[in-house]
Design a protein around this motif. Structure first.
Motif, PDB file in Angstrom:
ATOM      1  N   VAL A 228       7.455 -14.305   2.971  1.00  0.00           N
ATOM      2  CA  VAL A 228       6.098 -13.871   3.325  1.00  0.00           C
ATOM      3  C   VAL A 228       5.990 -12.356   3.206  1.00  0.00           C
ATOM      4  O   VAL A 228       5.011 -11.831   2.658  1.00  0.00           O
ATOM      5  CB  VAL A 228       5.726 -14.364   4.737  1.00  0.00           C
ATOM      6  N   PHE A 229       6.982 -11.641   3.724  1.00  0.00           N
ATOM      7  CA  PHE A 229       6.965 -10.182   3.622  1.00  0.00           C
ATOM      8  C   PHE A 229       6.963  -9.727   2.170  1.00  0.00           C
ATOM      9  O   PHE A 229       6.226  -8.808   1.795  1.00  0.00           O
ATOM     10  CB  PHE A 229       8.173  -9.593   4.354  1.00  0.00           C
ATOM     11  N   ALA A 230       7.771 -10.350   1.331  1.00  0.00           N
ATOM     12  CA  ALA A 230       7.826  -9.987  -0.094  1.00  0.00           C
ATOM     13  C   ALA A 230       6.493 -10.246  -0.770  1.00  0.00           C
ATOM     14  O   ALA A 230       6.038  -9.437  -1.594  1.00  0.00           O
ATOM     15  CB  ALA A 230       8.943 -10.754  -0.791  1.00  0.00           C
ATOM     16  N   CYS A 231       5.831 -11.339  -0.433  1.00  0.00           N
ATOM     17  CA  CYS A 231       4.527 -11.647  -1.030  1.00  0.00           C
ATOM     18  C   CYS A 231       3.471 -10.627  -0.619  1.00  0.00           C
ATOM     19  O   CYS A 231       2.662 -10.187  -1.437  1.00  0.00           O
ATOM     20  CB  CYS A 231       4.080 -13.053  -0.649  1.00  0.00           C
ATOM     21  N   VAL A 232       3.474 -10.233   0.651  1.00  0.00           N
ATOM     22  CA  VAL A 232       2.523  -9.231   1.131  1.00  0.00           C
ATOM     23  C   VAL A 232       2.805  -7.879   0.479  1.00  0.00           C
ATOM     24  O   VAL A 232       1.873  -7.176   0.048  1.00  0.00           O
ATOM     25  CB  VAL A 232       2.568  -9.135   2.671  1.00  0.00           C
ATOM     26  N   ALA A 233       4.054  -7.506   0.378  1.00  0.00           N
ATOM     27  CA  ALA A 233       4.407  -6.243  -0.266  1.00  0.00           C
ATOM     28  C   ALA A 233       4.015  -6.248  -1.742  1.00  0.00           C
ATOM     29  O   ALA A 233       3.502  -5.252  -2.261  1.00  0.00           O
ATOM     30  CB  ALA A 233       5.909  -5.981  -0.115  1.00  0.00           C
ATOM     31  N   LEU A 234       4.229  -7.355  -2.425  1.00  0.00           N
ATOM     32  CA  LEU A 234       3.858  -7.459  -3.834  1.00  0.00           C
ATOM     33  C   LEU A 234       2.346  -7.376  -4.015  1.00  0.00           C
ATOM     34  O   LEU A 234       1.863  -6.700  -4.934  1.00  0.00           O
ATOM     35  CB  LEU A 234       4.396  -8.762  -4.422  1.00  0.00           C
ATOM     36  N   ALA A 235       1.595  -8.024  -3.145  1.00  0.00           N
ATOM     37  CA  ALA A 235       0.130  -7.939  -3.216  1.00  0.00           C
ATOM     38  C   ALA A 235      -0.337  -6.505  -2.994  1.00  0.00           C
ATOM     39  O   ALA A 235      -1.264  -6.028  -3.659  1.00  0.00           O
ATOM     40  CB  ALA A 235      -0.495  -8.877  -2.187  1.00  0.00           C
ATOM     41  N   GLY A 236       0.303  -5.798  -2.075  1.00  0.00           N
ATOM     42  CA  GLY A 236      -0.036  -4.390  -1.852  1.00  0.00           C
ATOM     43  C   GLY A 236       0.256  -3.527  -3.065  1.00  0.00           C
ATOM     44  O   GLY A 236      -0.529  -2.647  -3.416  1.00  0.00           O
ATOM     45  N   LEU A 237       1.383  -3.762  -3.703  1.00  0.00           N
ATOM     46  CA  LEU A 237       1.723  -3.001  -4.914  1.00  0.00           C
ATOM     47  C   LEU A 237       0.753  -3.281  -6.058  1.00  0.00           C
ATOM     48  O   LEU A 237       0.372  -2.372  -6.807  1.00  0.00           O
ATOM     49  CB  LEU A 237       3.153  -3.307  -5.343  1.00  0.00           C
ATOM     50  N   ILE A 238       0.332  -4.520  -6.190  1.00  0.00           N
ATOM     51  CA  ILE A 238      -0.636  -4.864  -7.232  1.00  0.00           C
ATOM     52  C   ILE A 238      -1.970  -4.180  -6.957  1.00  0.00           C
ATOM     53  O   ILE A 238      -2.597  -3.625  -7.871  1.00  0.00           O
ATOM     54  CB  ILE A 238      -0.784  -6.392  -7.343  1.00  0.00           C
ATOM     55  N   ALA A 239      -2.415  -4.186  -5.706  1.00  0.00           N
ATOM     56  CA  ALA A 239      -3.672  -3.522  -5.351  1.00  0.00           C
ATOM     57  C   ALA A 239      -3.584  -2.019  -5.611  1.00  0.00           C
ATOM     58  O   ALA A 239      -4.534  -1.415  -6.148  1.00  0.00           O
ATOM     59  CB  ALA A 239      -4.011  -3.794  -3.893  1.00  0.00           C
ATOM     60  N   LEU A 240      -2.469  -1.415  -5.264  1.00  0.00           N
ATOM     61  CA  LEU A 240      -2.280   0.013  -5.509  1.00  0.00           C
ATOM     62  C   LEU A 240      -2.292   0.329  -7.001  1.00  0.00           C
ATOM     63  O   LEU A 240      -2.892   1.318  -7.433  1.00  0.00           O
ATOM     64  CB  LEU A 240      -0.966   0.480  -4.882  1.00  0.00           C
ATOM     65  N   THR A 241      -1.675  -0.515  -7.792  1.00  0.00           N
ATOM     66  CA  THR A 241      -1.667  -0.333  -9.246  1.00  0.00           C
ATOM     67  C   THR A 241      -3.076  -0.411  -9.819  1.00  0.00           C
ATOM     68  O   THR A 241      -3.453   0.386 -10.685  1.00  0.00           O
ATOM     69  CB  THR A 241      -0.765  -1.384  -9.914  1.00  0.00           C
ATOM     70  N   LEU A 242      -3.868  -1.344  -9.331  1.00  0.00           N
ATOM     71  CA  LEU A 242      -5.251  -1.469  -9.798  1.00  0.00           C
ATOM     72  C   LEU A 242      -6.080  -0.248  -9.427  1.00  0.00           C
ATOM     73  O   LEU A 242      -6.881   0.232 -10.239  1.00  0.00           O
ATOM     74  CB  LEU A 242      -5.882  -2.741  -9.243  1.00  0.00           C
ATOM     75  N   VAL A 243      -5.896   0.269  -8.232  1.00  0.00           N
ATOM     76  CA  VAL A 243      -6.634   1.467  -7.813  1.00  0.00           C
ATOM     77  C   VAL A 243      -6.240   2.660  -8.674  1.00  0.00           C
ATOM     78  O   VAL A 243      -7.099   3.425  -9.129  1.00  0.00           O
ATOM     79  CB  VAL A 243      -6.394   1.751  -6.316  1.00  0.00           C
ATOM     80  N   ILE A 244      -4.958   2.832  -8.927  1.00  0.00           N
ATOM     81  CA  ILE A 244      -4.500   3.941  -9.766  1.00  0.00           C
ATOM     82  C   ILE A 244      -5.053   3.794 -11.186  1.00  0.00           C
ATOM     83  O   ILE A 244      -5.457   4.777 -11.806  1.00  0.00           O
ATOM     84  CB  ILE A 244      -2.965   4.023  -9.760  1.00  0.00           C
ATOM     85  N   GLY A 245      -5.105   2.574 -11.689  1.00  0.00           N
ATOM     86  CA  GLY A 245      -5.675   2.334 -13.011  1.00  0.00           C
ATOM     87  C   GLY A 245      -7.154   2.693 -13.072  1.00  0.00           C
ATOM     88  O   GLY A 245      -7.615   3.289 -14.055  1.00  0.00           O
ATOM     89  N   GLN A 246      -7.902   2.370 -12.027  1.00  0.00           N
ATOM     90  CA  GLN A 246      -9.326   2.701 -12.004  1.00  0.00           C
ATOM     91  C   GLN A 246      -9.543   4.211 -11.935  1.00  0.00           C
ATOM     92  O   GLN A 246     -10.459   4.743 -12.563  1.00  0.00           O
ATOM     93  CB  GLN A 246     -10.015   2.012 -10.829  1.00  0.00           C
ATOM     94  N   VAL A 247      -8.712   4.910 -11.186  1.00  0.00           N
ATOM     95  CA  VAL A 247      -8.800   6.370 -11.144  1.00  0.00           C
ATOM     96  C   VAL A 247      -8.518   6.942 -12.529  1.00  0.00           C
ATOM     97  O   VAL A 247      -9.192   7.873 -12.981  1.00  0.00           O
ATOM     98  CB  VAL A 247      -7.835   6.942 -10.086  1.00  0.00           C
TER      99      VAL A 247
END
Length: 125
Positions: free
Chosen positions: A18-37
């Motif tokens: 569960v922790f790994a899944c939450v951490a991975l979702a956070g990393l994906i969201a961060l990557t998308l935000v950086i891409g939009q910037v």
């Protein structure tokens, strides 16, 4: 091992997953935000390049009149995929303001603007 301790240990099973899944979702969201910037920064740089070239193009034909200068700026803007929002000629100075679309993915499309001035060098400065 007692029955209560075995039950307590069984409750912890899957916690790391569960922790790994939450951490991975956070990393994906961060990557998308950086891409939009990055998309916005690229759109802003392209708009600034179009404004710079439009102002230089307008200044190059300024001897033919203000209408010809602004028409040249509009043509350069059209070829670079931006819209010339304003073109002002004051004596030998040309100020060009352009607007370009920047796609924000799920947030829609926004406008970025840039301005540039071209003209003779002011020797008093």
């Amino acid at each position: 091992m007692t029955w209560a301790r075995a039950r307590w240990l069984a409750g912890e099973a899957g916690g790391a997953t569960v922790f790994a899944c939450v951490a991975l979702a956070g990393l994906i969201a961060l990557t998308l935000v950086i891409g939009q910037v990055g998309v916005v920064v690229v759109a802003r740089h392209r708009a600034q390049a179009a404004a710079d070239l439009g102002a230089l193009g307008a200044a190059s034909v300024l001897a033919e009149g203000a209408e010809a200068a602004c028409a040249e700026a509009a043509e350069v803007g059209r070829r670079m995929g931006v819209r010339v929002a304003r073109c002002v000629v004051e004596q030998w100075d040309v100020v060009v303001v352009v607007e370009a679309n920047a796609a924000f993915g799920v947030f829609g499309v926004r406008m970025v603007a840039a301005a540039a001035r071209a003209g003779p060098v002011d020797e008093s400065v």
